[in-house]
Enzyme design. Structure first.
Site, PDB file in Angstrom:
ATOM      1  CD  GLU A   1      -1.823  -2.387   1.256  1.00 26.62           C
ATOM      2  OE1 GLU A   1      -2.680  -3.238   0.964  1.00 26.62           O
ATOM      3  OE2 GLU A   1      -0.683  -2.680   1.703  1.00 26.62           O
TER       4      GLU A   1
ATOM      5  CG  HIS B   1     -10.084  -7.922   6.187  1.00 25.99           C
ATOM      6  ND1 HIS B   1      -9.457  -8.746   7.089  1.00 25.99           N
ATOM      7  CD2 HIS B   1      -9.398  -8.051   5.026  1.00 25.99           C
ATOM      8  CE1 HIS B   1      -8.438  -9.371   6.506  1.00 25.99           C
ATOM      9  NE2 HIS B   1      -8.385  -8.960   5.252  1.00 25.99           N
TER      10      HIS B   1
END
Length: 346
Positions: A80, A149
């Site tokens: 990321e 998540h």
């Protein structure tokens, strides 16, 4: 600060009114927004994990690789920080990248790039450089994806100067916010709630851009203001409908833009109803709900007839078991109970 270009305002409204509305999902609305952006501007490209061959973790980018090719739809390594940094560089170089982060929890790996680079470059360069970057990410709980998540961290990003933070809740916003965001000269983060991707409704296939500067009153009311955003909007509207059966008319405000907040719409609603409950899927401590509560007290204290109520997620990592997950996040019944508690204290 450089003002946001508003080129889309000059486009004739009629062009958005000719096509017949069709049934679609929020997922498809976002996909069409990306497709439209890629067609309109050859500087636009999409990059992120599994956005190409796999079609996106939530199937938002399905079939775009076949249509636009690997130069415009770029699968990235699982880094990321790396691909967000690449997006920042591309934006500074004149491109209009859309960076997709698979889930908000993973965005923390790119926080250094977002906070220390994207959000600060205009300031640190003395207004010589901007970062016209759009970062999309999935947020929220409800699909039993457990604690790594499922969190709602958009309030954290709303704390950062130098970026704009959006939270679409309707099909129109899911389709139109990206258009306007790509015309912003500074970074824009769009938080798409995972429970809304399957939401269905009608939307013209050529639906156009939307204003990303204002909150929206989704339901008029006189007795109490229910202030929310994103995935909690529909639970809040459900709660308002339930309250209406008991003669309580709740006004529902959809924030839409979390930074900068539209204080005028928030205060206008509170001054009308004299009571407020804020619904926020983030944790209560240090939450966006706390910030809005403080602003109401600062700007509309003498208009209040009761203390402000808040409905937030429980102060725990989001659980995996469905019954615990549902208990941990805001639900319509909790919103109804909070509204009644505020009304009793008036």
């Amino acid at each position: 600060a450089v003002s946001t270009p508003r080129r889309w305002q000059a486009r004739p409204v009629a062009m958005f009114e000719k096509a017949a509305a069709t049934e679609t999902t929020s997922r498809e609305a976002v996909r069409e927004a990306i497709r439209d952006a890629l067609k309109r501007d050859d500087r636009v490209f999409l990059m992120g994990e599994d956005v190409g061959r796999y079609g996106g973790c939530y199937a938002v980018t399905k079939d775009l690789l076949a249509e636009f090719g690997p130069n415009r739809i770029r699968d990235t390594p699982l880094s990321e920080s790396g691909f967000t940094g690449a997006g920042i560089g591309a934006a500074m170089g004149g491109m209009r990248p859309i960076v997709e982060v698979m889930t908000v929890n993973f965005s923390l790996l790119a926080l250094d790039q977002i906070l220390n680079s994207a959000a600060t470059i205009r300031h640190m360069s003395g207004n010589q450089f901007g970062v016209p970057l759009v970062i999309r990410m999935a947020t929220g709980a409800g699909r039993q994806l457990a604690a790594q998540h499922s969190h709602s961290l958009e309030g954290w990003y709303a704390h950062i100067p130098g970026i704009r933070v959006l939270a679409p809740a309707t099909l129109e916003d899911a389709r139109g916010m990206l258009w306007t965001a790509l015309e912003d000269p500074d970074p824009v983060l769009i938080f798409e709630h995972i429970m809304l991707y399957n939401m269905t409704g009608t939307l013209p296939p050529d639906a156009g851009p939307v204003d990303i500067h204002k909150a929206a009153v989704r339901r008029e009311g006189r007795d109490i203001s229910l202030i929310t955003y994103g995935g909690s909007l529909w639970k809040t509207l459900e709660a308002a409908a339930s309250l209406a059966t008991e003669g309580i008319e709740a006004e529902v405000v959809d924030l839409r833009t979390l930074r900068p907040l539209d204080d005028a719409t928030i205060m206008g609603s509170v001054r009308k109803t004299h009571r407020a409950v804020i619904i926020d899927e983030g944790w209560r401590t240090g939450s966006l709900a706390a910030e809005i509560s403080a602003r109401i007290v600062e700007q509309a204290f003498w208009d209040l007839d009761a203390p402000i109520g808040r409905v937030c997620s429980e102060e725990v990592p989001i659980p995996y078991p469905r019954h615990l997950e549902q208990a941990a996040i805001p639900q319509a019944a909790k919103i109804v109970a909070a509204a009644k508690a505020v009304l009793k204290r008036a």
